[in-house]
Scaffold this active site. Structure first.
Site, PDB file in Angstrom:
ATOM      1  N   GLU A 227       6.660 -11.753  13.205  1.00 21.61           N
ATOM      2  CA  GLU A 227       6.511 -11.846  14.665  1.00 21.61           C
ATOM      3  C   GLU A 227       6.085 -13.235  15.135  1.00 21.61           C
ATOM      4  OE1 GLU A 227       4.199  -8.517  16.159  1.00 21.61           O
ATOM      5  OE2 GLU A 227       5.320  -7.123  14.937  1.00 21.61           O
TER       6      GLU A 227
ATOM      7  N   HIS B 210       6.783  -1.436 -10.799  1.00 22.10           N
ATOM      8  CA  HIS B 210       7.728  -0.556 -11.482  1.00 22.10           C
ATOM      9  C   HIS B 210       9.135  -0.680 -10.911  1.00 22.10           C
ATOM     10  CE1 HIS B 210       4.709   1.382 -13.964  1.00 22.10           C
ATOM     11  NE2 HIS B 210       3.914   1.142 -12.943  1.00 22.10           N
TER      12      HIS B 210
ATOM     13  N   LYS C 280      12.772  -1.874  22.843  1.00 19.18           N
ATOM     14  CA  LYS C 280      11.996  -0.933  23.668  1.00 19.18           C
ATOM     15  C   LYS C 280      12.733  -0.645  24.975  1.00 19.18           C
ATOM     16  CE  LYS C 280       7.393  -1.986  21.835  1.00 19.18           C
ATOM     17  NZ  LYS C 280       6.081  -2.577  22.050  1.00 19.18           N
TER      18      LYS C 280
HETATM   19  C1  F6R Z   1       3.732  -7.526  19.307  1.00 16.92           C
HETATM   20  C2  F6R Z   1       3.397  -6.594  18.293  1.00 16.92           C
HETATM   21  C3  F6R Z   1       4.228  -5.345  18.094  1.00 16.92           C
HETATM   22  C4  F6R Z   1       3.610  -4.188  18.891  1.00 16.92           C
HETATM   23  C5  F6R Z   1       4.433  -2.913  18.705  1.00 16.92           C
HETATM   24  C6  F6R Z   1       3.787  -1.714  19.379  1.00 16.92           C
HETATM   25  O1  F6R Z   1       2.648  -8.439  19.382  1.00 16.92           O
HETATM   26  O2  F6R Z   1       2.437  -6.827  17.631  1.00 16.92           O
HETATM   27  O3  F6R Z   1       4.249  -5.077  16.733  1.00 16.92           O
HETATM   28  O4  F6R Z   1       2.296  -3.987  18.475  1.00 16.92           O
HETATM   29  O5  F6R Z   1       5.701  -3.094  19.247  1.00 16.92           O
HETATM   30  O6  F6R Z   1       3.409  -2.001  20.690  1.00 16.92           O
HETATM   31  P1  F6R Z   1       1.945  -1.612  21.167  1.00 16.92           P
HETATM   32  O7  F6R Z   1       1.008  -2.277  20.236  1.00 16.92           O
HETATM   33  O8  F6R Z   1       1.830  -2.131  22.570  1.00 16.92           O
HETATM   34  O9  F6R Z   1       1.867  -0.125  21.103  1.00 16.92           O
END
Ligand code: F6R
Length: 338
Positions: free
Chosen positions: A222, A238, A327
């Site tokens: 990220e 393994h 998302k």
């Molecule tokens: C972005 C990040 C992602 C989010 C993940 C879930 O900084 O770390 O891995 O954590 O998409 O989103 P949240 O944490 O808002 O539930």
């Protein structure tokens, strides 16, 4: 180097625990005809969340290997909860509060009559849980979910204390010392980052450092927009290890070790075997004494390493556009009914 929110981690940890309600155990709810009693005994803790929020579960799982927690910790990174649970406590963590997988899991837990506690900065998780009287710990904001790690982890630790899973009060300040110590090692982190340029890092950890390994991989993905794999020992010894025989271009083995690691001597043997095939593993030694101190040192030090790598690669660290796009599209196509 821009350390983004890392210098604020000690204060994020301290502030976040102020918002944990004192009376968590006296909550009694009635949701759709089911009574949910937070004073009852629990026989497991499910920590549900994704990405930078979900890693809190992995870290707590590591800690419980050292702390001897009273009940098992089950880490769930899914839109459904594991089946056939008996009397779990469910901690639903979503930094943004808008992660559909986590909202679905929290809803499913309530529908099954389990006590749920949310940890979030707001969003739909906060609204949906609060509307039903479910406790929500509102935690301070950071530049992105992963930079808020202590603000998600520390309230979860206090919840474990309130439910008598483990006593954490003597550890909290040591975790902050671990962060502060790592912040003094920025130059070392930059050196480590330099060694990772033009490579695919293979991160080796023992089961008791799974959380640190996953967190490092996630931060490489990220912050530095970099591919990486984690191999957890003994299982990785393994299968993954068999590939060391092939001199694949660009693999860089990084072994992370703490001073008292469960299976630590096993990892030493593994490193010798990897080296015997001509690879030159980098060994990262976690500093500290207490379990939380070591985990926080690792998460901070390796996180800063990935920021340094981003800088070396000329990559903008904060944004994660593919995750946002996923998302949005999941929403648009109504994949989740939340
Ligand atoms: C972005 C990040 C992602 C989010 C993940 C879930 O900084 O770390 O891995 O954590 O998409 O989103 P949240 O944490 O808002 O539930």
């Amino acid at each position: 180097m821009n350390l983004i929110d890392y210098p604020r981690w000690p204060s994020l940890a301290r502030e976040s625990i102020l918002n944990v309600p004192m009376d968590l155990r006296s909550i009694r709810l009635s949701i759709d005809g089911k009574v949910i009693d937070y004073s009852g005994d629990i026989d497991s803790v499910i920590i549900t969340g994704m990405g930078g929020s979900g890693v809190v579960g992995d870290i707590i799982n590591d800690l419980c290997l050292f702390w001897d927690c009273r009940v098992p910790i089950i880490v769930s990174k899914n839109m459904r909860l594991p089946r056939r649970l008996s009397r779990p406590l469910v901690i639903a963590i979503s930094y943004s509060g808008n992660t559909a997988e986590t909202i679905m899991s929290a809803n499913e837990a309530l529908a099954r009559g389990y006590p749920v506690i949310g940890i979030t900065t707001g969003g739909r998780l906060s609204t949906a849980l609060s509307a039903k009287g479910v406790p929500v710990i509102l935690t301070p904001k950071a530049s992105a979910p992963r930079y808020g790690l202590p603000a998600l982890l520390y309230p979860a630790l206090i919840i474990l204390e309130r439910f008598s899973v483990v006593s954490v009060t003597n550890e909290l300040e040591s975790g902050i010392s671990g962060i502060e110590n790592a912040l003094k090692h920025v130059d070392d982190a930059v050196n480590l980052a330099r060694q990772l340029v033009n490579s695919v890092p293979v991160v080796w950890v023992t089961e008791s450092r799974r959380g640190v390994g996953i967190r490092f991989k996630n931060d490489l993905n990220e912050n530095a927009k970099y591919y990486s794999v984690v191999s957890v020992v003994p299982e990785g010894a393994h299968n993954d290890i068999a590939a060391v025989i092939t001199k694949q271009n660009g693999l860089k083995h990084v072994a992370i070790m703490g001073p008292n690691d469960y299976e630590g001597r096993y990892e030493e043997v593994l490193i010798d075997v990897i080296s015997s095939f001509g690879a030159k593993p980098i060994i990262v030694k976690l500093e500290g004494k207490m379990p939380l101190e070591l985990e926080m040192y690792g998460a901070t030090y390796l996180g800063i390493t990935t920021l340094a790598l981003a800088e070396l690669l000329g990559v903008e660290p904060v944004s994660t556009e593919p995750i946002d796009r996923l998302k949005n599209l999941l929403n648009e196509r109504k994949v989740f009914q939340v």
